[in-house]
Design a protein around this motif. Structure first.
Motif, PDB file in Angstrom:
ATOM      1  N   SER A   7       0.773  -1.104   0.036  1.00 41.98           N
ATOM      2  CA  SER A   7      -0.061   0.009   0.055  1.00 41.98           C
ATOM      3  C   SER A   7       0.870   1.013   0.024  1.00 41.98           C
ATOM      4  N   HIS A  26      -5.919  -2.857  -3.254  1.00 47.82           N
ATOM      5  CA  HIS A  26      -4.913  -2.899  -2.437  1.00 47.82           C
ATOM      6  C   HIS A  26      -5.038  -1.592  -1.217  1.00 47.82           C
ATOM      7  N   GLY A  27      -4.401  -1.849   0.004  1.00 46.46           N
ATOM      8  CA  GLY A  27      -4.638  -0.610   0.998  1.00 46.46           C
ATOM      9  C   GLY A  27      -6.227  -0.378   1.034  1.00 46.46           C
ATOM     10  N   GLN A  28      -6.378   0.804   1.119  1.00 48.68           N
ATOM     11  CA  GLN A  28      -7.893   1.400   1.182  1.00 48.68           C
ATOM     12  C   GLN A  28      -8.490   1.698  -0.043  1.00 48.68           C
ATOM     13  N   SER A  29      -7.926   1.533  -1.093  1.00 47.05           N
ATOM     14  CA  SER A  29      -8.499   1.753  -2.416  1.00 47.05           C
ATOM     15  C   SER A  29      -9.571   0.659  -2.873  1.00 47.05           C
ATOM     16  N   SER A  86      -0.902  -5.078   5.821  1.00 44.24           N
ATOM     17  CA  SER A  86      -2.258  -5.058   5.314  1.00 44.24           C
ATOM     18  C   SER A  86      -3.216  -5.921   5.997  1.00 44.24           C
ATOM     19  N   ASP A 130      -2.557   4.287  -3.222  1.00 45.64           N
ATOM     20  CA  ASP A 130      -2.954   2.742  -2.782  1.00 45.64           C
ATOM     21  C   ASP A 130      -3.579   2.376  -4.238  1.00 45.64           C
ATOM     22  N   ARG A 176      -6.368  -6.219   3.670  1.00 45.73           N
ATOM     23  CA  ARG A 176      -6.627  -5.227   2.739  1.00 45.73           C
ATOM     24  C   ARG A 176      -6.902  -5.260   1.360  1.00 45.73           C
ATOM     25  N   PHE A 177      -5.656  -6.216   0.864  1.00 48.62           N
ATOM     26  CA  PHE A 177      -5.730  -6.711  -0.558  1.00 48.62           C
ATOM     27  C   PHE A 177      -6.715  -7.790  -0.898  1.00 48.62           C
TER      28      PHE A 177
END
Length: 255
Positions: free
Chosen positions: A22, A47-50, A160, A43, A172-173
């Protein structure tokens, strides 16, 4: 819209992370550069907060980054990409539409297809039922038991791990899409036109991601590319040798 965090003032600089990561992985680099640039750590999709998406490939990644750039009114920017993020950066640079792109930095990846080499990580992630764990320590132990012996990789993956709205541990991913789309991640970015702007490839000397055999493809796509090696570093030179990495960046990016 992609999630991002930005800091600093000055010319724009966008950083794109690698697989399972991220933008937060690059926070220390962003902070170090924030006295000279307005740094944006994105991100990438899934991934991440996307947002999670239905497809995952380099054209779709590049489109998402361009949409973010346009939505934020950015007319010119430098671009850094590591590994999967490096291929995304190359996809953008090789599109033929690059009036907005000033300088390009590619970290430890080449413009080519790679054989599958994340099977052990996918197998470990697949084998872990997060609902059976109450804390990060238990998940780390499970990762080690399922073959992720490298402490650095375990810590990287655990960045993550988070608690979702149901207070349950989750990644998160988008693991399922990453698995099903892995062939696309391993592929070379599309090549429409060479990028003739200033380009820097940074390689960890202990990494095998860039080899002498990659030089013709790099020269064809990036005719003004230069290369720097970081001794004692592997695939994550920005994390393994941060001082050397920053010296190289500061020598390449404008004052």
């Amino acid at each position: 819209m992609l999630h991002s965090h930005s800091l600093g003032k000055g010319p724009n600089l966008i950083i794109l992370h690698g697989l399972f990561g991220s933008g937060d992985n690059w926070r220390s680099v962003a902070k170090a550069l924030s006295d000279r640039f307005q740094v944006h750590c994105l991100d990438l999709p899934n991934h991440g907060q996307s947002p999670w998406t239905e497809q995952l490939n380099y054209p779709s990644f590049a489109d998402a980054v361009r949409d973010w750039i346009d939505a934020n009114g950015i007319k010119h920017t430098h671009l850094i990409g590591h590994s999967m993020g490096g291929k995304t950066a190359m996809q953008l640079a090789l599109s033929g539409d690059t009036d907005w792109l000033q300088k390009l930095v590619i970290v430890d990846i080449a413009p080519r297809d790679y054989p599958p080499h994340h099977q052990d990580i996918f197998a470990a992630l697949d084998a872990i039922d997060l609902s059976q764990f109450s804390d990060r320590r238990g998940v780390e132990s499970a990762l080690m038991e399922h073959g992720v012996r490298d402490l650095g990789i375990r810590q990287f993956l655990l960045k993550s791990l988070y608690r979702n709205d149901e207070n349950q541990l989750a990644w998160r991913f988008n693991l399922e899409l990453l698995k099903s789309s892995y062939d696309g991640i391993a592929k070379a970015p599309d090549f429409t036109a060479p990028f003739t702007g200033p380009t820097l490839f940074i390689k960890g000397m202990n990494s095998h991601y860039i080899s002498r055999d990659d030089q013709p493809a790099i020269e064809e796509r990036f005719p003004h590319a230069q290369a720097k090696l970081i001794e004692g570093a592997g695939h994550w030179p920005h994390a393994e040798k941060p001082r050397a990495f920053m010296r190289i960046l500061e020598g390449f990016l404008p004052e």
